[in-house]
Design a protein around this motif. Structure first.
Motif: not given
Length: 138
Positions: A40-50
């Motif tokens: 998988s390729v993944n991107s999580t924005e600043p301040g966000q979590s799983s």
């Protein structure tokens, strides 16, 4: 040659706009026809979590962090992650992650998943040809 498939996920700067099973997350094994490796390729924005914790009974995962600053929770441990961090997580370990609020970019990573027989049980099954010319050398 038909024993390969190609999939395009776009430039890493655009991964936050991917929309697969969740915003910023796309599984590629089906598109690639992979039988033994998940990706998988993944991107999580600043301040966000799983969106959730998860674990696997028989699968190990390798996380390759490419950009951003974050934390990876592994059971009770929390480890810092950033570009260049590579983490192997074995079966039965609960995991979740977050991108730090002050990260200058979204946290971006690739996750590889594999199960089945240990690689060591396959032995060195690679074949090497040091005499074969490269197509770009012609």
């Amino acid at each position: 040659m038909t024993a390969y498939k190609i999939s395009q996920v776009g430039p890493i700067d655009e991964w936050n706009s991917l929309n697969g099973v969740a915003p910023g997350k796309v599984f590629l094994e089906e598109a690639l026809g992979a039988e033994f490796i998940g990706l998988s390729v993944n991107s999580t924005e600043p301040g966000q979590s799983s969106p959730l914790w998860h674990t696997h009974r028989a699968v190990e995962e390798i996380y390759v962090f490419l950009e951003g600053d974050g934390e990876l929770a592994l059971d009770e441990d929390v480890i810092p992650v950033k570009a260049g961090t590579v983490v192997r997580v074995g079966p039965d370990v609960w995991r979740a992650l977050r991108c730090l609020s002050d990260s200058s970019t979204p946290l971006k990573w690739i996750c590889l998943r594999g199960g089945g027989a240990p690689l060591g049980s396959l032995g060195n099954e690679a074949e090497i040809d040091q005499e074969r010319s490269y197509p770009w050398d012609n």
